[in-house]
Every structure is written in structure tokens, then in C-alpha cells.
Write an enzyme that holds these catalytic residues in place. Structure first.
Site, PDB file in Angstrom:
ATOM      1  N   SER A 144       4.699  35.856  -3.075  1.00 57.39           N
ATOM      2  CA  SER A 144       4.184  35.358  -2.105  1.00 57.39           C
ATOM      3  C   SER A 144       4.150  35.651  -0.617  1.00 57.39           C
ATOM      4  O   SER A 144       5.176  36.220  -0.370  1.00 57.39           O
ATOM      5  CB  SER A 144       4.632  33.554  -2.182  1.00 57.39           C
ATOM      6  OG  SER A 144       3.618  33.001  -1.345  1.00 57.39           O
ATOM      7  N   TYR A 157      10.825  26.159  -1.334  1.00 54.91           N
ATOM      8  CA  TYR A 157      10.009  27.093  -2.340  1.00 54.91           C
ATOM      9  C   TYR A 157      10.148  28.483  -1.728  1.00 54.91           C
ATOM     10  O   TYR A 157      10.067  29.649  -2.334  1.00 54.91           O
ATOM     11  CB  TYR A 157       8.430  26.689  -2.331  1.00 54.91           C
ATOM     12  CG  TYR A 157       7.363  27.668  -2.767  1.00 54.91           C
ATOM     13  CD1 TYR A 157       7.123  27.726  -4.137  1.00 54.91           C
ATOM     14  CD2 TYR A 157       6.572  28.269  -2.200  1.00 54.91           C
ATOM     15  CE1 TYR A 157       6.085  28.479  -4.709  1.00 54.91           C
ATOM     16  CE2 TYR A 157       5.456  28.981  -2.427  1.00 54.91           C
ATOM     17  CZ  TYR A 157       5.291  29.487  -3.776  1.00 54.91           C
ATOM     18  OH  TYR A 157       4.491  29.712  -4.351  1.00 54.91           O
ATOM     19  N   LYS A 161      10.703  32.643  -3.283  1.00 59.18           N
ATOM     20  CA  LYS A 161       9.632  33.854  -3.072  1.00 59.18           C
ATOM     21  C   LYS A 161      10.362  35.011  -2.365  1.00 59.18           C
ATOM     22  O   LYS A 161       9.893  36.072  -2.784  1.00 59.18           O
ATOM     23  CB  LYS A 161       8.320  33.341  -2.285  1.00 59.18           C
ATOM     24  CG  LYS A 161       7.667  32.088  -3.307  1.00 59.18           C
ATOM     25  CD  LYS A 161       7.390  33.032  -4.726  1.00 59.18           C
ATOM     26  CE  LYS A 161       7.123  32.014  -5.778  1.00 59.18           C
ATOM     27  NZ  LYS A 161       6.700  32.711  -6.928  1.00 59.18           N
TER      28      LYS A 161
HETATM   29  N1  LIG Z   1      -1.741  29.621  -5.776  1.00 52.50           N
HETATM   30  C1  LIG Z   1      -1.131  30.227  -4.743  1.00 52.50           C
HETATM   31  O1  LIG Z   1      -1.902  30.055  -3.496  1.00 52.50           O
HETATM   32  C2  LIG Z   1       0.100  31.232  -4.732  1.00 52.50           C
HETATM   33  C3  LIG Z   1       0.726  31.016  -5.844  1.00 52.50           C
HETATM   34  N2  LIG Z   1       1.584  31.915  -6.013  1.00 52.50           N
HETATM   35  C4  LIG Z   1       2.684  32.010  -7.016  1.00 52.50           C
HETATM   36  O2  LIG Z   1       1.780  32.398  -8.304  1.00 52.50           O
HETATM   37  C5  LIG Z   1       2.328  32.007  -9.414  1.00 52.50           C
HETATM   38  C6  LIG Z   1       1.123  31.426 -10.349  1.00 52.50           C
HETATM   39  O3  LIG Z   1       1.005  29.968  -9.391  1.00 52.50           O
HETATM   40  P1  LIG Z   1      -0.500  29.300  -9.927  1.00 52.50           P
HETATM   41  O4  LIG Z   1      -1.328  30.116 -10.613  1.00 52.50           O
HETATM   42  O5  LIG Z   1      -1.259  29.130  -8.304  1.00 52.50           O
HETATM   43  O6  LIG Z   1       0.172  28.044 -10.399  1.00 52.50           O
HETATM   44  P2  LIG Z   1      -0.725  27.011 -11.702  1.00 52.50           P
HETATM   45  O7  LIG Z   1       0.053  25.541 -11.479  1.00 52.50           O
HETATM   46  O8  LIG Z   1      -2.054  26.998 -11.722  1.00 52.50           O
HETATM   47  O9  LIG Z   1      -0.116  27.845 -12.672  1.00 52.50           O
HETATM   48  C7  LIG Z   1       1.368  27.712 -13.024  1.00 52.50           C
HETATM   49  C8  LIG Z   1       1.631  28.284 -14.640  1.00 52.50           C
HETATM   50  O10 LIG Z   1       2.992  28.306 -14.612  1.00 52.50           O
HETATM   51  C9  LIG Z   1       3.542  27.654 -15.680  1.00 52.50           C
HETATM   52  N3  LIG Z   1       4.861  26.913 -15.571  1.00 52.50           N
HETATM   53  C10 LIG Z   1       5.284  26.191 -14.661  1.00 52.50           C
HETATM   54  N4  LIG Z   1       6.483  25.691 -14.812  1.00 52.50           N
HETATM   55  C11 LIG Z   1       6.914  26.627 -15.693  1.00 52.50           C
HETATM   56  C12 LIG Z   1       8.313  26.583 -16.256  1.00 52.50           C
HETATM   57  N5  LIG Z   1       9.174  25.869 -16.308  1.00 52.50           N
HETATM   58  N6  LIG Z   1       8.270  27.382 -17.674  1.00 52.50           N
HETATM   59  C13 LIG Z   1       7.057  28.379 -18.082  1.00 52.50           C
HETATM   60  N7  LIG Z   1       6.168  28.106 -17.132  1.00 52.50           N
HETATM   61  C14 LIG Z   1       5.986  27.211 -16.371  1.00 52.50           C
HETATM   62  C15 LIG Z   1       2.306  26.827 -16.115  1.00 52.50           C
HETATM   63  O11 LIG Z   1       2.535  26.238 -17.167  1.00 52.50           O
HETATM   64  P3  LIG Z   1       2.498  24.725 -18.058  1.00 52.50           P
HETATM   65  O12 LIG Z   1       1.263  24.238 -17.111  1.00 52.50           O
HETATM   66  O13 LIG Z   1       1.982  25.244 -19.303  1.00 52.50           O
HETATM   67  O14 LIG Z   1       3.528  24.219 -17.764  1.00 52.50           O
HETATM   68  C16 LIG Z   1       1.232  27.208 -15.531  1.00 52.50           C
HETATM   69  O15 LIG Z   1       0.789  28.321 -16.717  1.00 52.50           O
HETATM   70  C17 LIG Z   1       3.402  31.124  -9.011  1.00 52.50           C
HETATM   71  O16 LIG Z   1       4.729  31.733  -9.014  1.00 52.50           O
HETATM   72  C18 LIG Z   1       3.218  30.751  -7.487  1.00 52.50           C
HETATM   73  O17 LIG Z   1       4.409  30.579  -6.667  1.00 52.50           O
HETATM   74  C19 LIG Z   1       2.089  32.822  -4.852  1.00 52.50           C
HETATM   75  C20 LIG Z   1       1.374  32.854  -3.814  1.00 52.50           C
HETATM   76  C21 LIG Z   1       0.127  31.937  -3.766  1.00 52.50           C
HETATM   77  C1  LIG Z   2       1.297  26.528  -3.161  1.00 51.13           C
HETATM   78  C2  LIG Z   2       0.574  27.392  -1.709  1.00 51.13           C
HETATM   79  O1  LIG Z   2      -0.620  26.805  -1.558  1.00 51.13           O
HETATM   80  C3  LIG Z   2       0.525  28.727  -2.018  1.00 51.13           C
HETATM   81  O2  LIG Z   2       1.589  29.102  -2.598  1.00 51.13           O
HETATM   82  C4  LIG Z   2       2.281  30.100  -1.888  1.00 51.13           C
HETATM   83  O3  LIG Z   2       3.096  30.868  -2.213  1.00 51.13           O
HETATM   84  C5  LIG Z   2       1.701  30.185  -0.665  1.00 51.13           C
HETATM   85  O4  LIG Z   2       2.442  29.533   0.301  1.00 51.13           O
HETATM   86  C6  LIG Z   2       0.335  29.509  -0.741  1.00 51.13           C
HETATM   87  O5  LIG Z   2      -0.124  28.973   0.344  1.00 51.13           O
END
Ligand SMILES: NC(=O)C1=CN([C@@H]2O[C@H](COP(=O)(O)OP(=O)(O)OC[C@H]3O[C@@H](n4cnc5c(N)ncnc54)[C@H](OP(=O)(O)O)[C@@H]3O)[C@@H](O)[C@H]2O)C=CC1
Ligand SMILES: C[C@H](O)[C@@H]1OC(=O)[C@H](O)[C@@H]1O
Length: 254
Positions: A144, A157, A161
Site C-alpha cells: 500500500s 495497519y 503494509k
Molecule cells: N482499497 C484500498 O484503498 C487499498 C487496499 N489495499 C490492500 O489491498 C488488499 C485488498 O483490499 P480491498 O480489495 O480494498 O478489500 P476488500 O475488503 O474489498 O476485500 C478484501 C478481500 O480479502 C478477503 N479477506 C479478508 N480477510 C481474510 C482472511 N482472514 N483470509 C482470507 N481472505 C480474507 C475478503 O474475503 P471475505 O470477504 O470472503 O472474507 C475479500 O475477498 C488488502 O490487502 C488491502 O490492504 C492497499 C492499498 C489501498
Molecule cells: C483502507 C484505506 O482506505 C486504503 O488502504 C490503504 O492501504 C490506504 O491507506 C488506503 O487509503
């Protein structure tokens, strides 16, 4: 151009958000896909259906990445169905926003276990499979922008990352001799379920949007191209690297 023809790609946390988009995007580039997810059976099944409709193989395997047993189980079941692991995308993650001074121990520990410990076990299991296969591979961590900057409600968090990126740097060294490349993606703010409550606050959302030179928040599909690039042979000499995918947010001081 299909960049992942003949490859198998495994993605954790692929029932929703970025992981789902990346899994389907890799299938569009010709890959067969194994998806890990924790709870959302309907989301995982619909992702499998979308991938199969593209003419690719797909399997969804349920498991909590915080449990060390899940990693071996995911890799074994994926190999049983798809035959091998060429690309591993460590994407599963949580970000339950909370203030620092009264952070509940359970929230801190759960975030560490899912985002960092889970990644360690998964990357280790995927790497062992790639080493056994003997012909290299690509490991990509969904780190991230938060590996580089802090957040008032993300004190539990952001270290996960930064840790994930550090893990990619160290395993890039450990696995280079096996031809396994290890890189991090640094998404900015991408609209998904993880931040829907946080960004329901109009003032905050508008502030975030204004910080982005490209003028909009990200969408899950914005991560597909960078993932496909790092997964593909186009990135054959790229390892230990990180790529911001944030619309320019990080560099915008004023
Ligand atoms: N959205 C953002 O702005 C950003 C996101 N990220 C990173 O990207 C990744 C995806 O995030 P995002 O798509 O936004 O999040 P979402 O909440 O949309 O999706 C998260 C996914 O992770 C799965 N998940 C959560 N906990 C577990 C677990 N314990 N074991 C297996 N699967 C799990 C969920 O599955 P289920 O629902 O089936 O539990 C879901 O499929 C994360 O690592 C996040 O930190 C990084 C930077 C920015
Ligand atoms: C969850 C936050 O909105 C998202 O996740 C990250 O890793 C960054 O901080 C984004 O803003």
C-alpha cells in the site's frame, strides 16, 4: 495481447475488491486461477463463474489466511486442480479503522495476523511449491501507499503494509537463486468495501479526491495492469521492486 497464457495464478482475498478484479483480469490475459477467500462464498463463486465464462479454469478455496494451516491447504488444493503455481498474489487484508490511544488488543492482533503473518505463511508455501517445480515464478504483494505514509486511524495497519514490502525485499534475495521474482504494489485509495464506511464521510472523500493529481479515487481494475505486468515475462528482470498505483497521490505535497 494475452500476457499470461499458460500460467496459473493464485490470489488470496479474491472474493471481492482488488483481489477479485486482479483474479478476473489475469484470466482475461489467459491464466487459470485459484482464489482464496475467508467468508464470502457467493462472491467467490461468482468470480469463479466469470473466469470460467472467459474459457479459463478456476477454483475457489475457502480459508482464513491468519491460520498457518490455510497456506499449505490453499497451495495443495490449487495444485491438485490446476497442476502448478506460476504466480502468487498476496492480496488478502483488513483495515478496521480505529484510534491509536484505545486500540483494542484484538483489533491490533487480528490485523497483524491477517495482513502480515498470513502473508508470511502464504508466500512461504507458494515459494516452496515454485522451488519444487524448478522453473521460477512471480510473487506479488498488495502492499500500500501506507507502507510509505501514516494514517491516524491506521496505526495497526500501516506497519503491516510496510512489513509486507520488507518481506518482498527479503524474499527477493532469498528466492532470486530459484528464479522467483518478488515485488510489491502500492495502491493508493481504491474504492472497495474496506473503506466504504470511512469514505461515506463526504468531507473526507472530497479531501482524498482533491489530493489525487489524476482527479479520481482508484477502482479495483486499476490494479490489473500493474499486476499482470509484474506477473508476466515482460517483468523478467524486475525483483525487489515496488510500484505506486495511486493516481499520483503520494507525490502531491501541495
Ligand atoms: N482499497 C484500498 O484503498 C487499498 C487496499 N489495499 C490492500 O489491498 C488488499 C485488498 O483490499 P480491498 O480489495 O480494498 O478489500 P476488500 O475488503 O474489498 O476485500 C478484501 C478481500 O480479502 C478477503 N479477506 C479478508 N480477510 C481474510 C482472511 N482472514 N483470509 C482470507 N481472505 C480474507 C475478503 O474475503 P471475505 O470477504 O470472503 O472474507 C475479500 O475477498 C488488502 O490487502 C488491502 O490492504 C492497499 C492499498 C489501498
Ligand atoms: C483502507 C484505506 O482506505 C486504503 O488502504 C490503504 O492501504 C490506504 O491507506 C488506503 O487509503
Amino acid at each position: 495481447m494475452m500476457l499470461l497464457e499458460g500460467k496459473t495464478v493464485l490470489v488470496t482475498g479474491a472474493s471481492a475488491g482488488i483481489g477479485r478484479a486482479v483474479a478476473i483480469g489475469c484470466a482475461r490475459h489467459g491464466a487459470d486461477i485459484a482464489l482464496n477467500f475467508a467468508r464470502d462464498v457467493a462472491g467467490a463463486e461468482s468470480a469463479v463463474a466469470e473466469i470460467e465464462a472467459l474459457g479459463r479454469k478456476a477454483v475457489a478455496i475457502q480459508g482464513d489466511v491468519a491460520d498457518p494451516e490455510t497456506a499449505r491447504d490453499f497451495i495443495d488444493k490449487a495444485v491438485a486442480v490446476l497442476g502448478r503455481v506460476d504466480v502468487f498474489v498476496n492480496n488478502a487484508g483488513i483495515c478496521p479503522f480505529h484510534a491509536f490511544l484505545d486500540m483494542p488488543v484484538e483489533t491490533f492482533e487480528r490485523t497483524m495476523r491477517v495482513n502480515l503473518h498470513g502473508a508470511y505463511y502464504m508466500v512461504q508455501a507458494a515459494a516452496n511449491q515454485m522451488v519444487k517445480q524448478g522453473d521460477g515464478g512471480s510473487i506479488i504483494a498488495m502492499s500500500s501507499i501506507s507502507a510509505l505514509v501514516g494514517g491516524e486511524y491506521q496505526t495497526h495497519y500501516t506497519p503491516t503494509k510496510a512489513g509486507l514490502h520488507s518481506l518482498m525485499q527479503s524474499v527477493a534475495i532469498a528466492l532470486g537463486k530459484h528464479g522467483i521474482r518478488c515485488n510489491s504494489l502500492f495502491p493508493g485509495t481504491i474504492l472497495t468495501d474496506i473503506n466504504k464506511d470511512d469514505l461515506a464521510d463526504e468531507a473526507k472523500r472530497s479531501y482524498m479526491e482533491k489530493r489525487i493529481p489524476l482527479g479520481r479515487l482508484g477502482k479495483p481494475d486499476d490494479l490489473v495492469g500493474p499486476t499482470v505486468f509484474l506477473a508476466s515475462d515482460l517483468a523478467q528482470y524486475v525483483t525487489g521492486a515496488s510500484l505506486l498505483v495511486d493516481g499520483g497521490m503520494y507525490v502531491n505535497l501541495q
